[in-house]
Design a protein around this motif. Structure first.
Motif, PDB file in Angstrom:
ATOM      1  N   LYS A 157      82.536  57.436   9.658  1.00 47.55           N
ATOM      2  CA  LYS A 157      83.204  58.100   8.528  1.00 47.55           C
ATOM      3  C   LYS A 157      84.416  58.895   9.030  1.00 47.55           C
ATOM      4  CE  LYS A 157      79.121  58.530   5.647  1.00 47.55           C
ATOM      5  NZ  LYS A 157      78.081  58.143   6.652  1.00 47.55           N
ATOM      6  N   PRO A 158      85.366  59.159   8.145  1.00 49.08           N
ATOM      7  CA  PRO A 158      86.549  59.924   8.565  1.00 49.08           C
ATOM      8  C   PRO A 158      86.164  61.240   9.231  1.00 49.08           C
ATOM      9  CG  PRO A 158      86.844  59.115   6.327  1.00 49.08           C
ATOM     10  CD  PRO A 158      85.439  58.775   6.734  1.00 49.08           C
ATOM     11  N   GLY A 159      86.878  61.603  10.239  1.00 51.39           N
ATOM     12  CA  GLY A 159      86.658  62.863  10.934  1.00 51.39           C
ATOM     13  C   GLY A 159      85.605  62.795  12.024  1.00 51.39           C
ATOM     14  N   GLU A 160      84.913  61.661  12.140  1.00 48.48           N
ATOM     15  CA  GLU A 160      83.827  61.576  13.120  1.00 48.48           C
ATOM     16  C   GLU A 160      84.304  61.039  14.468  1.00 48.48           C
ATOM     17  OE1 GLU A 160      80.131  60.683  10.019  1.00 48.48           O
ATOM     18  OE2 GLU A 160      80.889  59.063  11.290  1.00 48.48           O
ATOM     19  N   VAL A 161      83.562  61.453  15.495  1.00 50.58           N
ATOM     20  CA  VAL A 161      83.775  60.880  16.829  1.00 50.58           C
ATOM     21  C   VAL A 161      82.465  60.240  17.264  1.00 50.58           C
ATOM     22  CG1 VAL A 161      84.304  61.342  19.245  1.00 50.58           C
ATOM     23  CG2 VAL A 161      85.499  62.628  17.451  1.00 50.58           C
ATOM     24  N   VAL A 172      84.280  65.779  22.484  1.00 52.89           N
ATOM     25  CA  VAL A 172      82.887  66.004  22.088  1.00 52.89           C
ATOM     26  C   VAL A 172      82.517  65.091  20.923  1.00 52.89           C
ATOM     27  CG1 VAL A 172      81.202  67.710  21.328  1.00 52.89           C
ATOM     28  CG2 VAL A 172      83.084  68.388  22.862  1.00 52.89           C
ATOM     29  N   PRO A 173      81.510  64.247  21.120  1.00 52.60           N
ATOM     30  CA  PRO A 173      81.152  63.293  20.054  1.00 52.60           C
ATOM     31  C   PRO A 173      80.203  63.882  19.028  1.00 52.60           C
ATOM     32  CG  PRO A 173      79.836  62.865  22.016  1.00 52.60           C
ATOM     33  CD  PRO A 173      80.687  64.061  22.335  1.00 52.60           C
ATOM     34  N   ASP A 174      80.298  63.358  17.811  1.00 53.88           N
ATOM     35  CA  ASP A 174      79.314  63.716  16.796  1.00 53.88           C
ATOM     36  C   ASP A 174      78.068  62.865  16.967  1.00 53.88           C
ATOM     37  OD1 ASP A 174      81.015  65.568  15.273  1.00 53.88           O
ATOM     38  OD2 ASP A 174      82.236  63.773  14.964  1.00 53.88           O
ATOM     39  N   TYR A 175      78.294  61.612  17.383  1.00 53.69           N
ATOM     40  CA  TYR A 175      77.165  60.691  17.577  1.00 53.69           C
ATOM     41  C   TYR A 175      77.309  59.970  18.897  1.00 53.69           C
ATOM     42  CZ  TYR A 175      76.698  61.444  12.591  1.00 53.69           C
ATOM     43  OH  TYR A 175      76.569  62.020  11.367  1.00 53.69           O
ATOM     44  N   VAL A 176      76.205  59.682  19.504  1.00 51.21           N
ATOM     45  CA  VAL A 176      76.191  58.880  20.718  1.00 51.21           C
ATOM     46  C   VAL A 176      75.290  57.672  20.478  1.00 51.21           C
ATOM     47  CG1 VAL A 176      75.532  58.801  23.150  1.00 51.21           C
ATOM     48  CG2 VAL A 176      76.613  60.869  22.225  1.00 51.21           C
ATOM     49  N   HIS A 177      75.822  56.484  20.781  1.00 53.84           N
ATOM     50  CA  HIS A 177      75.019  55.260  20.629  1.00 53.84           C
ATOM     51  C   HIS A 177      74.895  54.597  21.982  1.00 53.84           C
ATOM     52  CE1 HIS A 177      75.925  55.708  16.355  1.00 53.84           C
ATOM     53  NE2 HIS A 177      77.187  55.900  16.730  1.00 53.84           N
ATOM     54  N   VAL A 178      73.713  54.050  22.209  1.00 50.44           N
ATOM     55  CA  VAL A 178      73.517  53.332  23.461  1.00 50.44           C
ATOM     56  C   VAL A 178      73.441  51.842  23.153  1.00 50.44           C
ATOM     57  CG1 VAL A 178      72.049  52.979  25.472  1.00 50.44           C
ATOM     58  CG2 VAL A 178      72.295  55.271  24.475  1.00 50.44           C
ATOM     59  N   LEU A 179      74.302  51.102  23.826  1.00 53.44           N
ATOM     60  CA  LEU A 179      74.360  49.664  23.636  1.00 53.44           C
ATOM     61  C   LEU A 179      73.629  49.008  24.799  1.00 53.44           C
ATOM     62  CD1 LEU A 179      75.862  48.035  21.457  1.00 53.44           C
ATOM     63  CD2 LEU A 179      77.739  47.764  23.070  1.00 53.44           C
ATOM     64  N   PRO A 201      90.641  65.514  10.069  1.00 47.43           N
ATOM     65  CA  PRO A 201      89.517  65.173   9.181  1.00 47.43           C
ATOM     66  C   PRO A 201      89.668  63.782   8.579  1.00 47.43           C
ATOM     67  CG  PRO A 201      90.468  67.316   8.629  1.00 47.43           C
ATOM     68  CD  PRO A 201      91.380  66.697   9.617  1.00 47.43           C
ATOM     69  N   ASP A 202      90.891  63.197   8.686  1.00 43.20           N
ATOM     70  CA  ASP A 202      91.117  61.903   8.040  1.00 43.20           C
ATOM     71  C   ASP A 202      90.936  60.721   8.972  1.00 43.20           C
ATOM     72  OD1 ASP A 202      91.835  63.267   5.742  1.00 43.20           O
ATOM     73  OD2 ASP A 202      93.913  63.499   6.489  1.00 43.20           O
ATOM     74  N   ASN A 203      90.958  60.973  10.270  1.00 41.79           N
ATOM     75  CA  ASN A 203      90.833  59.815  11.155  1.00 41.79           C
ATOM     76  C   ASN A 203      89.565  59.907  11.996  1.00 41.79           C
ATOM     77  OD1 ASN A 203      91.454  61.509  13.364  1.00 41.79           O
ATOM     78  ND2 ASN A 203      93.649  61.071  13.162  1.00 41.79           N
ATOM     79  N   ALA A 204      89.214  58.776  12.561  1.00 39.31           N
ATOM     80  CA  ALA A 204      87.963  58.714  13.325  1.00 39.31           C
ATOM     81  C   ALA A 204      88.238  58.127  14.703  1.00 39.31           C
ATOM     82  CB  ALA A 204      86.950  57.857  12.588  1.00 39.31           C
ATOM     83  N   THR A 205      87.310  58.383  15.628  1.00 38.85           N
ATOM     84  CA  THR A 205      87.483  57.900  16.995  1.00 38.85           C
ATOM     85  C   THR A 205      86.199  57.274  17.489  1.00 38.85           C
ATOM     86  OG1 THR A 205      88.893  59.853  17.334  1.00 38.85           O
ATOM     87  CG2 THR A 205      88.318  58.597  19.294  1.00 38.85           C
ATOM     88  N   ILE A 206      86.343  56.113  18.117  1.00 37.74           N
ATOM     89  CA  ILE A 206      85.195  55.528  18.811  1.00 37.74           C
ATOM     90  C   ILE A 206      85.524  55.560  20.298  1.00 37.74           C
ATOM     91  CG2 ILE A 206      83.844  53.436  19.224  1.00 37.74           C
ATOM     92  CD1 ILE A 206      84.379  52.604  16.349  1.00 37.74           C
ATOM     93  N   VAL A 207      84.689  56.235  21.054  1.00 43.50           N
ATOM     94  CA  VAL A 207      84.918  56.366  22.488  1.00 43.50           C
ATOM     95  C   VAL A 207      83.925  55.482  23.222  1.00 43.50           C
ATOM     96  CG1 VAL A 207      85.082  57.995  24.406  1.00 43.50           C
ATOM     97  CG2 VAL A 207      85.575  58.768  22.092  1.00 43.50           C
TER      98      VAL A 207
END
Lengths: 252, 425
Positions: free
Chosen positions: A25-29, A212-219, A194-200
């Motif tokens: 979603k917008p604003g998320e990392v 600093v991420p809002d969510y961490v996913h393990v692939l 708040p309008d853009n998002a980032t996937i690190v």
């Protein structure tokens, strides 16, 4: 903003992604982590439209549009930006000309007036400060003879110029020393809104001290096997990936 | 169909004997050579990939020298590119046209070969160099002689502008002799305009003497019709401390063969050969270059680049001789090619013969496709695929164009190239 559902992709017949689901979603990392060969970079490449990968199943929508249906340039024009793991050196193409062509094509697509040389240079100077990039680098051919750190910095500079809605950083931190990492991360943080998002996409937890991420996913094995908050990244740093592998493999 | 190797050749070409009765010895040398050697046979090593004799047989129905085409000031005006400011020497099917030329003779002199009868004519481009030199000796009617006196700089470029229209597939013969005296400086531009799409055979010999400490530049554009068969023998004698630079831009033709020879006759001299061939359709372009290092401390630099699309064909053959006496030679050669289609062909061959033991010589050639990773990188930044391709190809080609130091001509060639590559930016 970005919705990935059951995404399967393969390269030369070998499946790499085996059902990815992700909502951004917008604003998320979002940080995507995982051991080598888990499909992290493939995911980034598929989102950006690299042709070697064949999407065999699933869907990706970006701001309501079918992302997979768009050519790579149109994805960029819609606001997707991929910071390359290995930025390409292109002798004979001047960094400045390249960027102006890119910025103006993106602007044209969005129905904006193209920038004249003066306006373009003004914006360029402003963004250069943001990522602490030297004018000298930009007067050279694109990435030609740049050090690893300079290339990554140039990626973030291009990102600043193109103002994407969704930035995907593909192992932007790999190989950087602490100073370079700080500069690159500062750039990314300043561009956050708040309008853009980032996937690190990263292999190392270290980057997440700076971004600093809002969510961490393990692939792992082409699937997201665990999601959590930044604490998950710390846990991974401490314990490595083996416990996750064991968990997943035991479940199969 | 008759074969035009040996025997037949003189009969064919003497169908229309030159009206000019000068150059008796030169013509005799040509005739003698051709009577015993003929034009290159099919198996001739030097013409292995460029079967010019065969092509002539197929396409040229009438071996008479072409009569003048109808020219006008408007046509000449159209051939002048933006920013050009200099003299223009106009040729109509190989013959000089005084009424359409602009010849200031500012710091140089101009005359017809038949008037000047320069002694060095035929001493730089010799019949042994190439059978087509012999043929030119035999068949050219008259040519032009340009000389730059000692210590003078010709400030503005001299533009050699050829108009060819030899319907019925006739023959155009051109002869140019340039004599640049000690410490002089001059820049030439050359372009050939085909007035229609019919076949012709153009056989050109350009001889250049670059005397001690002088500097000469020669920028040539080849963008002729798709039937044109062209052989160009360009030979330079470069003397002590002199520099000669050739930049060739080749965009279109039927079959083009360029023999470019630089004789580095003394120490301190420099010969530079740059070329770009950007081919599509069925255009066949063959560049045979030849650098002869004879004395110590001379340099040669060579860079030829090619982009080949459709079923076009390129041939590059780069000879470098370094004679025993030519110690401390620096000789560099590079040939790079991008093939854009499965049907495009390039034959490239460096040929180095080094007899001296203290020299720096290097050569390299590459052939590949467009870099897909670079293409994706540009697309991922929002640049459309076609434009990204053009940008990358121009980046490859542009390196050659940088050597054209006369800006308006560089721009003119660049525009033609960018139009072809579909990228303007």
């Amino acid at each position: 903003m970005l919705s990935i559902k059951n995404l399967h992709a393969s390269i030369e017949g070998t499946p790499i992604l085996r059902g990815i689901n992700l909502e951004v979603k917008p604003g998320e990392v979002h940080a995507i982590m995982g051991p080598n060969g888990s499909g992290k970079s493939t995911l980034a490449s598929v989102l950006a439209g690299r042709e070697e990968y064949e999407v065999t199943d699933g869907e990706v929508t970006f701001l309501g549009k079918d992302l997979l249906d768009l050519a790579p340039e149109d994805r960029a024009r819609e606001g997707v930006f991929l910071a390359f793991q290995y930025p390409v050196e292109i002798p004979g193409v001047s960094s400045t000309n390249f960027l102006r062509t890119a910025v103006n094509q993106v602007r044209e697509y969005r129905g904006l007036e193209s920038l004249d040389a003066v306006k373009f240079l003004t914006i360029m100077k402003e963004k250069m400060k943001l990522v602490e990039i030297d004018q000298k680098l930009l007067s050279r051919s694109l990435n030609e003879g740049f050090s690893g750190g300079e290339k990554k910095r140039n990626e973030i500079f291009q990102m600043a110029m193109l103002e994407p809605k969704l930035a995907i950083l593909d192992e932007t931190d790999s190989g950087l020393d602490i100073d370079a990492l700080r500069v690159v991360s500062n750039g990314v943080n300043k561009l956050k809104s708040p309008d853009n998002a980032t996937i690190v996409v990263t292999h190392y937890q270290r980057l997440l001290d700076y971004i600093v991420p809002d969510y961490v996913h393990v692939l792992y094995k082409g699937r997201i096997v665990k999601s959590g908050t930044k604490e998950l990244a710390l846990e991974l740093e401490e314990k490595g990936y083996d416990w996750i592998k064991e968990e997943v493999d035991a479940a199969v | 169909m008759t074969t035009i190797t040996k025997n037949k050749v003189t009969d064919l070409f003497l169908l229309n004997k030159p009206t000019n009765s000068n150059f008796v010895e030169l013509r005799k040398a040509g005739l003698d050579y051709l009577e015993s050697n003929g034009l290159p046979a099919l198996k001739e090593e030097e013409y292995k990939f460029t079967q010019i004799s065969k092509r002539l047989e197929q396409q040229i129905t009438n071996f008479k020298s072409a009569q003048p085409a109808s020219l006008s000031k408007v046509l000449v005006q159209k051939a002048i590119f933006e920013g050009f400011d200099g003299d223009i020497i106009v040729f109509n099917n190989g013959e000089f046209v005084p009424t359409l030329s602009i010849i200031s003779q500012q710091n140089y002199s101009f005359s017809l070969l038949s008037d000047a009868k320069p002694e060095i004519l035929g001493s730089i481009a010799k019949v042994e160099n190439d059978p087509f030199v012999a043929l030119n000796n035999l068949a050219f009617n008259d040519g032009v002689f340009i000389s730059v006196p000692k210590g003078k700089k010709v400030e503005k470029p001299i533009y050699l502008l050829h108009f060819n229209q030899a319907n019925q597939g006739q023959v155009v013969n051109q002869r140019v002799l340039i004599d640049v005296a000690d410490s002089a400086e001059v820049t030439f531009l050359e372009n050939t305009i085909s007035l229609d799409e019919e076949s012709y055979f153009s056989n050109t010999v350009v001889e250049v003497k670059v005397a001690q400490n002088s500097h000469a530049h020669y920028y040539r554009l080849q963008n002729e019709n798709r039937q044109a068969i062209v052989v160009n023998n360009f030979v330079t004698d470069i003397h002590r401390d002199a520099t000669f630079t050739s930049v060739a831009t080749q965009l279109q033709g039927g079959m083009l063969r360029n023999n470019l020879t630089m004789n580095l006759l003394d120490s301190g001299c420099e010969g530079n050969m740059y070329g770009l061939y950007l081919l599509n359709g069925k255009t066949h372009v063959d560049n045979h270059t030849n650098v002869d290092h004879t004395k110590p401390h001379a340099d040669s630099n060579e860079l030829y680049k090619g982009i080949l699309a459709d079923s076009s064909r390129g041939v590059f053959n780069g000879k470098i001789f370094v004679r025993q006496d030519a110690q401390k030679t620096n000789a560099f050669q590079q040939n790079n090619n991008i093939l854009l289609s499965e049907d495009a062909i390039i034959n490239t061959k460096p040929q180095l013969e080094i007899w001296a033991d203290d020299v720096k010589c290097s050569h390299g050639c590459t052939t590949g496709q467009l870099d897909e990773e670079a293409l994706f990188y540009l697309q991922a930044r929002g640049i459309g695929k076609e434009q990204a391709r053009g940008l990358l190809l121009y980046a490859f080609a542009g390196e050659v164009m940088e050597h054209i130091l006369y800006q308006p001509f560089q721009q003119y060639c660049t525009n033609l190239i960018q139009d072809r590559l579909g990228s303007k930016f």
